[in-house]
Design an enzyme around this catalytic site. Structure first.
Site, PDB file in Angstrom:
ATOM      1  N   SER A  35       0.922  -1.020  -0.099  1.00  0.00           N
ATOM      2  CA  SER A  35      -0.150   0.007   0.109  1.00  0.00           C
ATOM      3  C   SER A  35       0.762   1.143   0.011  1.00  0.00           C
ATOM      4  O   SER A  35       0.306   2.167  -0.768  1.00  0.00           O
ATOM      5  CB  SER A  35      -0.852   0.184   1.156  1.00  0.00           C
ATOM      6  N   ASP A  53      -2.278  -8.985   2.988  1.00  0.00           N
ATOM      7  CA  ASP A  53      -2.896  -7.935   4.000  1.00  0.00           C
ATOM      8  C   ASP A  53      -2.802  -8.363   5.475  1.00  0.00           C
ATOM      9  O   ASP A  53      -3.168  -9.621   5.572  1.00  0.00           O
ATOM     10  CB  ASP A  53      -4.341  -7.332   3.652  1.00  0.00           C
ATOM     11  N   LEU A  73       6.473  -4.114  11.354  1.00  0.00           N
ATOM     12  CA  LEU A  73       6.527  -2.674  10.856  1.00  0.00           C
ATOM     13  C   LEU A  73       5.252  -2.206  10.130  1.00  0.00           C
ATOM     14  O   LEU A  73       5.332  -1.235  10.021  1.00  0.00           O
ATOM     15  CB  LEU A  73       7.862  -2.756   9.936  1.00  0.00           C
ATOM     16  N   ALA A  74       4.488  -3.242   9.559  1.00  0.00           N
ATOM     17  CA  ALA A  74       3.348  -2.771   8.650  1.00  0.00           C
ATOM     18  C   ALA A  74       2.433  -1.884   9.541  1.00  0.00           C
ATOM     19  O   ALA A  74       2.024  -2.234  10.631  1.00  0.00           O
ATOM     20  CB  ALA A  74       2.767  -4.010   8.225  1.00  0.00           C
ATOM     21  N   TYR A 141      -3.520   8.276  14.744  1.00  0.00           N
ATOM     22  CA  TYR A 141      -2.350   7.478  14.750  1.00  0.00           C
ATOM     23  C   TYR A 141      -1.647   7.122  15.846  1.00  0.00           C
ATOM     24  O   TYR A 141      -1.252   6.076  16.218  1.00  0.00           O
ATOM     25  CB  TYR A 141      -1.479   8.156  13.576  1.00  0.00           C
ATOM     26  N   ASN A 170      12.317  10.596  14.505  1.00  0.00           N
ATOM     27  CA  ASN A 170      12.112  10.817  12.976  1.00  0.00           C
ATOM     28  C   ASN A 170      13.186  10.210  12.190  1.00  0.00           C
ATOM     29  O   ASN A 170      14.112  10.761  12.578  1.00  0.00           O
ATOM     30  CB  ASN A 170      12.139  12.338  12.932  1.00  0.00           C
ATOM     31  N   ARG A 206      13.443  18.726  16.477  1.00  0.00           N
ATOM     32  CA  ARG A 206      13.227  17.331  16.526  1.00  0.00           C
ATOM     33  C   ARG A 206      14.394  16.400  16.717  1.00  0.00           C
ATOM     34  O   ARG A 206      15.492  16.971  17.048  1.00  0.00           O
ATOM     35  CB  ARG A 206      12.730  16.918  14.997  1.00  0.00           C
ATOM     36  N   ARG A 265       2.729  26.512  11.636  1.00  0.00           N
ATOM     37  CA  ARG A 265       1.348  25.885  11.680  1.00  0.00           C
ATOM     38  C   ARG A 265       0.767  25.552  12.972  1.00  0.00           C
ATOM     39  O   ARG A 265       1.490  25.107  13.893  1.00  0.00           O
ATOM     40  CB  ARG A 265       1.620  24.464  10.780  1.00  0.00           C
ATOM     41  N   GLY A 267      -0.969  23.735  15.831  1.00  0.00           N
ATOM     42  CA  GLY A 267      -1.179  22.324  16.287  1.00  0.00           C
ATOM     43  C   GLY A 267       0.154  21.585  16.342  1.00  0.00           C
ATOM     44  O   GLY A 267       0.420  20.422  16.733  1.00  0.00           O
TER      45      GLY A 267
HETATM   46  N1  NAD Z   1       9.425   6.738   9.293  1.00  0.00           N
HETATM   47  C1  NAD Z   1       9.561   7.160  10.630  1.00  0.00           C
HETATM   48  O1  NAD Z   1      10.099   8.040  10.911  1.00  0.00           O
HETATM   49  C2  NAD Z   1       8.736   6.290  11.590  1.00  0.00           C
HETATM   50  C3  NAD Z   1       8.818   6.846  13.060  1.00  0.00           C
HETATM   51  C4  NAD Z   1       8.103   6.282  14.211  1.00  0.00           C
HETATM   52  C5  NAD Z   1       7.379   4.967  13.777  1.00  0.00           C
HETATM   53  N2  NAD Z   1       7.550   4.494  12.586  1.00  0.00           N
HETATM   54  C6  NAD Z   1       6.918   3.252  12.108  1.00  0.00           C
HETATM   55  O2  NAD Z   1       7.811   2.581  11.661  1.00  0.00           O
HETATM   56  C7  NAD Z   1       7.029   1.681  10.884  1.00  0.00           C
HETATM   57  C8  NAD Z   1       7.661   1.496   9.390  1.00  0.00           C
HETATM   58  O3  NAD Z   1       7.646   2.909   9.041  1.00  0.00           O
HETATM   59  P1  NAD Z   1       8.100   3.226   7.559  1.00  0.00           P
HETATM   60  O4  NAD Z   1       8.439   4.755   7.611  1.00  0.00           O
HETATM   61  O5  NAD Z   1       8.774   2.265   6.934  1.00  0.00           O
HETATM   62  O6  NAD Z   1       6.599   3.371   6.823  1.00  0.00           O
HETATM   63  P2  NAD Z   1       6.019   2.487   5.535  1.00  0.00           P
HETATM   64  O7  NAD Z   1       4.857   3.247   4.989  1.00  0.00           O
HETATM   65  O8  NAD Z   1       7.100   3.049   4.452  1.00  0.00           O
HETATM   66  O9  NAD Z   1       6.288   1.196   5.478  1.00  0.00           O
HETATM   67  C9  NAD Z   1       5.177   0.297   6.067  1.00  0.00           C
HETATM   68  C10 NAD Z   1       5.008  -0.874   5.102  1.00  0.00           C
HETATM   69  O10 NAD Z   1       3.734  -1.532   5.636  1.00  0.00           O
HETATM   70  C11 NAD Z   1       3.085  -1.971   4.580  1.00  0.00           C
HETATM   71  N3  NAD Z   1       1.517  -2.150   5.181  1.00  0.00           N
HETATM   72  C12 NAD Z   1       0.776  -0.934   5.369  1.00  0.00           C
HETATM   73  N4  NAD Z   1      -0.331  -1.608   5.588  1.00  0.00           N
HETATM   74  C13 NAD Z   1      -0.411  -2.868   5.505  1.00  0.00           C
HETATM   75  C14 NAD Z   1      -1.192  -3.884   5.779  1.00  0.00           C
HETATM   76  N5  NAD Z   1      -2.539  -3.656   6.013  1.00  0.00           N
HETATM   77  N6  NAD Z   1      -0.811  -5.068   5.486  1.00  0.00           N
HETATM   78  C15 NAD Z   1       0.311  -5.641   5.114  1.00  0.00           C
HETATM   79  N7  NAD Z   1       1.308  -4.647   4.780  1.00  0.00           N
HETATM   80  C16 NAD Z   1       0.839  -3.229   5.076  1.00  0.00           C
HETATM   81  C17 NAD Z   1       3.142  -0.790   3.325  1.00  0.00           C
HETATM   82  O11 NAD Z   1       2.792  -1.247   2.240  1.00  0.00           O
HETATM   83  C18 NAD Z   1       4.658  -0.418   3.721  1.00  0.00           C
HETATM   84  O12 NAD Z   1       5.418  -1.361   2.823  1.00  0.00           O
HETATM   85  C19 NAD Z   1       5.557   1.936  10.988  1.00  0.00           C
HETATM   86  O13 NAD Z   1       4.756   0.907  12.032  1.00  0.00           O
HETATM   87  C20 NAD Z   1       5.483   3.363  11.248  1.00  0.00           C
HETATM   88  O14 NAD Z   1       4.652   3.619  11.918  1.00  0.00           O
HETATM   89  C21 NAD Z   1       8.042   4.993  11.367  1.00  0.00           C
END
Ligand code: NAD
Length: 316
Positions: A35, A53, A73-74, A141, A170, A206, A265, A267
């Site tokens: 996605s 999914d 991670l998803a 979220y 971040n 940050r 901005r 908030g």
């Molecule tokens: N990037 C950041 O700065 C950050 C900060 C804090 C937490 N996080 C957490 O780390 C994790 C990874 O983040 P990211 O930046 O790689 O995000 P991303 O969106 O690049 O990766 C998430 C992945 O999950 C997959 N996905 C989403 N919904 C799904 C579902 N229902 N079933 C199967 N796959 C699904 C997406 O296709 C994507 O490949 C997330 O849980 C995010 O909340 C990220």
């Protein structure tokens, strides 16, 4: 170890997979519905990929079968969109995580590491933030991540699964081309020769964590006995003005960098950064990449990537 990485095709996952494969000790499978991530970003690695999914229980049961550990991670990581559509976010992040935990319980998985978040869970909290602070999420979220942490904790206590929630700050780095986060956004604008918009006076603070440091931390944590909640950040406060100065150093003097200022901005949290002493002590977490070094590596990646990739829509 046989490890399932959910969301392994995303930004962090596609950086984590080579790190997990580096030692040759692990067999990796990935479940991702693409996605926001793309299989193409991990297609060169020897992994077993399922396009499916998190909410599909049959797919989940197959994905967790025979796995020693799961790195989850998803997620639907879009903070602003979660305000417009909280239900969708809830389904992926809370129901999806619950279904994964249930599938893992049935399959006898012993170790689960969860990608959580620091800022979005705590909301407005005095910096530096730490794991003991009371959570007051400001977005659906943030609430979804907190709820999922609760289920991980409960599944640990009730069923003896060694669960670990890692709260990322971040994160920035190569392969972040579909992210709307500030560094990826600014690099894309620099390549398009567009001005960088700073909301406010650049004093917002940050904690920018290089993805290389993060994935080393996650890979190390999977083999540790530690359970509970830990913050993974750089442990450094960086103002937006300092970030811009570091970017200038990283990209060199020849790339034009125009900055335009707009009002703050409403908030937006002004200052947040992480105390990472607990992760240093218990997980041996050691984010050693300097901001300029991480930015230079990221910039090098953004420059060599093709135009089609760069123009992919921002998902998160
Ligand atoms: N990037 C950041 O700065 C950050 C900060 C804090 C937490 N996080 C957490 O780390 C994790 C990874 O983040 P990211 O930046 O790689 O995000 P991303 O969106 O690049 O990766 C998430 C992945 O999950 C997959 N996905 C989403 N919904 C799904 C579902 N229902 N079933 C199967 N796959 C699904 C997406 O296709 C994507 O490949 C997330 O849980 C995010 O909340 C990220």
């Amino acid at each position: 170890m046989k490890i399932l990485v959910t969301g392994g095709a995303g930004f962090i996952g596609s950086n984590l997979i080579p790190e997990l494969l580096r030692t040759g000790e692990h067999e990796i499978s990935v479940l991702d519905n693409e996605s926001s991530g793309r299989f193409a970003d991990i297609a060169d690695y020897p992994i077993d990929f399922t396009r499916g999914d998190l909410l599909d229980e049959d797919v989940l049961a197959q994905a967790v079968a025979g796995r020693d550990a799961i790195i989850h991670l998803a997620a639907d990581a879009r903070v602003i969109d979660s305000i417009a559509d909280p239900r969708r976010n809830f389904e992926t992040n809370v129901v999806g995580t619950f279904k994964l935990l249930e599938a893992a319980r049935q399959a006898g998985t012993r170790r689960i590491v969860y990608a959580s978040t620091a800022g979005a869970i705590l909301g407005e909290a005095p910096a530096p933030i730490d794991e003991t602070m009371v959570a007051r999420p400001l977005s659906p979220y943030g609430a979804s991540k907190l709820a999922a942490e609760g289920y991980l904790c409960a599944f640990g206590a009730a069923y003896g699964i060694r669960t670990l929630s890692l709260r990322f700050s971040n994160v920035f780095g190569p392969k972040s081309y579909r992210k709307g986060s500030v560094i990826a956004h600014f690099f894309k604008r620099l390549i398009a020769d567009e001005p960088l918009i700073v909301y406010g006076d650049g004093s917002q603070v940050r904690d920018y964590l290089f993805v290389g440091d993060l994935v080393r931390g996650i890979a190390a944590a999977i083999g540790k006995a530690a359970t509970g909640t830990y913050q993974l950040g750089s442990g450094r406060p960086t103002s937006l003005s300092e970030l811009l100065a570091a970017m200038r150093q990283a990209i060199g003097p020849n790339v034009p960098m125009r900055i335009a200022y707009a009002p703050f901005r409403a908030g937006e949290v002004h200052t947040t950064w992480c105390d990472i002493s607990l992760a240093r002590e218990k997980l041996g977490f050691d984010p050693s990449t300097s901001l300029v070094e991480g930015l230079a590596t990221t910039w090098a990646w953004f420059q060599k990537v093709d135009q089609e990739t760069l123009s992919a829509p921002t998902c998160v």
